[in-house]
Design a protein around this motif. Sequence first.
Motif, PDB file in Angstrom:
ATOM      1  N   LYS A  75       0.837  -1.203   0.000  1.00 17.04           N
ATOM      2  CA  LYS A  75       0.000   0.000   0.000  1.00 17.04           C
ATOM      3  C   LYS A  75       0.870   1.251   0.000  1.00 17.04           C
ATOM      4  CE  LYS A  75      -3.416   2.417   2.882  1.00 17.04           C
ATOM      5  NZ  LYS A  75      -4.246   2.330   4.117  1.00 17.04           N
ATOM      6  N   ALA A  76       1.893   1.254   0.830  1.00 17.06           N
ATOM      7  CA  ALA A  76       2.780   2.414   0.929  1.00 17.06           C
ATOM      8  C   ALA A  76       3.513   2.651  -0.389  1.00 17.06           C
ATOM      9  CB  ALA A  76       3.784   2.216   2.058  1.00 17.06           C
ATOM     10  N   GLU A  77       3.966   1.593  -1.035  1.00 19.35           N
ATOM     11  CA  GLU A  77       4.687   1.725  -2.305  1.00 19.35           C
ATOM     12  C   GLU A  77       3.777   2.245  -3.408  1.00 19.35           C
ATOM     13  OE1 GLU A  77       8.122  -1.738  -1.941  1.00 19.35           O
ATOM     14  OE2 GLU A  77       6.099  -2.277  -2.624  1.00 19.35           O
ATOM     15  N   ARG A  78       2.578   1.717  -3.476  1.00 19.77           N
ATOM     16  CA  ARG A  78       1.634   2.158  -4.501  1.00 19.77           C
ATOM     17  C   ARG A  78       1.231   3.615  -4.277  1.00 19.77           C
ATOM     18  NH1 ARG A  78      -3.361  -1.012  -4.708  1.00 19.77           N
ATOM     19  NH2 ARG A  78      -3.437  -0.651  -6.950  1.00 19.77           N
ATOM     20  N   TYR A  79       1.043   3.983  -3.029  1.00 16.08           N
ATOM     21  CA  TYR A  79       0.696   5.367  -2.708  1.00 16.08           C
ATOM     22  C   TYR A  79       1.843   6.306  -3.064  1.00 16.08           C
ATOM     23  CZ  TYR A  79      -0.261   9.549   0.059  1.00 16.08           C
ATOM     24  OH  TYR A  79      -0.461  10.838   0.468  1.00 16.08           O
ATOM     25  N   ALA A  80       3.056   5.926  -2.709  1.00 17.44           N
ATOM     26  CA  ALA A  80       4.224   6.759  -3.010  1.00 17.44           C
ATOM     27  C   ALA A  80       4.399   6.941  -4.513  1.00 17.44           C
ATOM     28  CB  ALA A  80       5.478   6.138  -2.399  1.00 17.44           C
ATOM     29  N   ALA A  81       4.204   5.871  -5.268  1.00 18.19           N
ATOM     30  CA  ALA A  81       4.330   5.942  -6.725  1.00 18.19           C
ATOM     31  C   ALA A  81       3.281   6.883  -7.311  1.00 18.19           C
ATOM     32  CB  ALA A  81       4.190   4.549  -7.332  1.00 18.19           C
ATOM     33  N   ALA A  82       2.043   6.738  -6.869  1.00 20.05           N
ATOM     34  CA  ALA A  82       0.966   7.579  -7.384  1.00 20.05           C
ATOM     35  C   ALA A  82       1.183   9.043  -7.038  1.00 20.05           C
ATOM     36  CB  ALA A  82      -0.377   7.104  -6.830  1.00 20.05           C
ATOM     37  N   THR A  83       1.644   9.293  -5.826  1.00 18.43           N
ATOM     38  CA  THR A  83       1.898  10.665  -5.399  1.00 18.43           C
ATOM     39  C   THR A  83       3.027  11.290  -6.216  1.00 18.43           C
ATOM     40  OG1 THR A  83       1.176  10.144  -3.145  1.00 18.43           O
ATOM     41  CG2 THR A  83       2.511  12.116  -3.431  1.00 18.43           C
TER      42      THR A  83
ATOM     43  N   SER B 131      -5.615  14.503  -9.302  1.00 14.75           N
ATOM     44  CA  SER B 131      -4.649  14.680  -8.215  1.00 14.75           C
ATOM     45  C   SER B 131      -4.276  13.324  -7.622  1.00 14.75           C
ATOM     46  CB  SER B 131      -5.240  15.580  -7.124  1.00 14.75           C
ATOM     47  OG  SER B 131      -6.436  15.024  -6.607  1.00 14.75           O
ATOM     48  N   ALA B 132      -3.306  13.337  -6.744  1.00 18.73           N
ATOM     49  CA  ALA B 132      -2.847  12.109  -6.099  1.00 18.73           C
ATOM     50  C   ALA B 132      -3.943  11.538  -5.194  1.00 18.73           C
ATOM     51  CB  ALA B 132      -1.594  12.389  -5.274  1.00 18.73           C
ATOM     52  N   PRO B 133      -3.918  10.238  -4.953  1.00 23.98           N
ATOM     53  CA  PRO B 133      -4.943   9.628  -4.091  1.00 23.98           C
ATOM     54  C   PRO B 133      -4.682   9.907  -2.614  1.00 23.98           C
ATOM     55  CG  PRO B 133      -3.317   7.993  -4.708  1.00 23.98           C
ATOM     56  CD  PRO B 133      -2.965   9.239  -5.482  1.00 23.98           C
ATOM     57  N   GLU B 134      -5.697   9.677  -1.821  1.00 22.71           N
ATOM     58  CA  GLU B 134      -5.518   9.716  -0.375  1.00 22.71           C
ATOM     59  C   GLU B 134      -4.916   8.387   0.072  1.00 22.71           C
ATOM     60  OE1 GLU B 134      -9.328  10.471   1.276  1.00 22.71           O
ATOM     61  OE2 GLU B 134      -9.512  12.477   0.395  1.00 22.71           O
ATOM     62  N   TYR B 135      -4.416   8.355   1.293  1.00 25.11           N
ATOM     63  CA  TYR B 135      -3.752   7.137   1.771  1.00 25.11           C
ATOM     64  C   TYR B 135      -4.782   6.148   2.317  1.00 25.11           C
ATOM     65  CZ  TYR B 135      -0.124   4.166   3.753  1.00 25.11           C
ATOM     66  OH  TYR B 135       0.712   3.107   4.042  1.00 25.11           O
ATOM     67  N   THR B 136      -5.658   5.698   1.407  1.00 28.26           N
ATOM     68  CA  THR B 136      -6.622   4.659   1.749  1.00 28.26           C
ATOM     69  C   THR B 136      -6.618   3.632   0.618  1.00 28.26           C
ATOM     70  OG1 THR B 136      -8.494   5.737   0.625  1.00 28.26           O
ATOM     71  CG2 THR B 136      -8.073   6.357   2.931  1.00 28.26           C
ATOM     72  N   ASP B 137      -6.961   2.412   0.937  1.00 29.90           N
ATOM     73  CA  ASP B 137      -6.975   1.366  -0.087  1.00 29.90           C
ATOM     74  C   ASP B 137      -7.926   1.727  -1.228  1.00 29.90           C
ATOM     75  OD1 ASP B 137      -5.156  -0.238   1.258  1.00 29.90           O
ATOM     76  OD2 ASP B 137      -6.718  -1.272   2.405  1.00 29.90           O
ATOM     77  N   GLU B 138      -9.081   2.253  -0.872  1.00 26.49           N
ATOM     78  CA  GLU B 138     -10.077   2.586  -1.882  1.00 26.49           C
ATOM     79  C   GLU B 138      -9.590   3.684  -2.820  1.00 26.49           C
ATOM     80  OE1 GLU B 138     -14.726   4.164  -2.193  1.00 26.49           O
ATOM     81  OE2 GLU B 138     -13.782   3.842  -0.234  1.00 26.49           O
TER      82      GLU B 138
ATOM     83  N   ILE C 108      -6.467   4.649  -3.452  1.00 26.01           N
ATOM     84  CA  ILE C 108      -5.324   4.189  -4.246  1.00 26.01           C
ATOM     85  C   ILE C 108      -5.795   3.291  -5.384  1.00 26.01           C
ATOM     86  CG2 ILE C 108      -3.203   2.824  -4.209  1.00 26.01           C
ATOM     87  CD1 ILE C 108      -2.854   3.760  -1.276  1.00 26.01           C
ATOM     88  N   ALA C 109      -6.719   2.388  -5.072  1.00 27.49           N
ATOM     89  CA  ALA C 109      -7.247   1.487  -6.102  1.00 27.49           C
ATOM     90  C   ALA C 109      -7.968   2.276  -7.187  1.00 27.49           C
ATOM     91  CB  ALA C 109      -8.195   0.480  -5.464  1.00 27.49           C
ATOM     92  N   LYS C 110      -8.718   3.307  -6.802  1.00 31.16           N
ATOM     93  CA  LYS C 110      -9.438   4.142  -7.762  1.00 31.16           C
ATOM     94  C   LYS C 110      -8.457   4.879  -8.662  1.00 31.16           C
ATOM     95  CE  LYS C 110     -12.960   7.752  -8.046  1.00 31.16           C
ATOM     96  NZ  LYS C 110     -13.855   8.650  -7.268  1.00 31.16           N
ATOM     97  N   TYR C 111      -7.347   5.327  -8.096  1.00 35.00           N
ATOM     98  CA  TYR C 111      -6.340   6.036  -8.893  1.00 35.00           C
ATOM     99  C   TYR C 111      -5.767   5.132  -9.973  1.00 35.00           C
ATOM    100  CZ  TYR C 111      -2.445   9.116 -10.022  1.00 35.00           C
ATOM    101  OH  TYR C 111      -1.567   9.938 -10.693  1.00 35.00           O
ATOM    102  N   TYR C 112      -5.363   3.936  -9.584  1.00 32.27           N
ATOM    103  CA  TYR C 112      -4.795   2.991 -10.550  1.00 32.27           C
ATOM    104  C   TYR C 112      -5.827   2.568 -11.585  1.00 32.27           C
ATOM    105  CZ  TYR C 112      -0.228   2.417  -8.327  1.00 32.27           C
ATOM    106  OH  TYR C 112       1.046   2.634  -7.860  1.00 32.27           O
TER     107      TYR C 112
END
Length: 217
Positions: free
Chosen positions: A128-136, A179-186, A188-192
């Motif tokens: 989760k942290a890696e995917r969030y960091a990449a998206a941000t 914009s970048a996603p919030e740090y939630t699973d939902e 992050i998944a929506k961003y991808y």
Amino acid sequence: MRVIRNVSTLLLVFLCFNVISLSALAAPKTMPDGGIFDAEFYAKNNPDVVAALGSNESTLYEHYLNYGKAEGRLPYATDSAGAATPPAKSAGNCSKQTLMDISGLVYNAASIEAKPNKILAKFEKGSKAERYAAATTVAPALANAKAIYAQAAELCGDYDNLQITKTYLSQMAASIPSSAPEYTDESIAKYYSGIVAYLLCEKPLYEELTNQLGNYK
């Protein structure tokens, strides 16, 4: 994210068979390596780069290639910075120049998004942290690409031969997150999911542009 990896190959094929012309925009210049760049625009909109490196055209272009592109810096003007105003209402088919201008915008957006999409693909199955960091990290660059796709869609106007192209461009602009996603699973998944959705439109977009360009040869 296999979709992301496959798109780069499709883009290379598209660019190899189509000459991109941007003369209707803010007077960009074709550089020795074939890239499109407006040093005056780049210097005006990136004072931090000028302060550090000066305003030499070659130096600014080298900065764009090595750093600016990945950071989402634009190499020449888009609509918000004074580019050509799209037609409000049109009938019949567009001119070859209009089609070339749209292709140029697509090329610019694809150049901006190339590295960010590789980063997203690399960490798509990460934590989760890696995917969030990449998206941000990639969000600003992809937001710029989103704006350029939207501009290209506007340039299509009501030209009869550009309505399919306009549909793909509009779908892509709508799918790329703003914009970048919030740090939630939902979130992050929506961003991808948004990234995958717009990439699914790239192959048919390139094919449609190629077909339309072929009609003017």
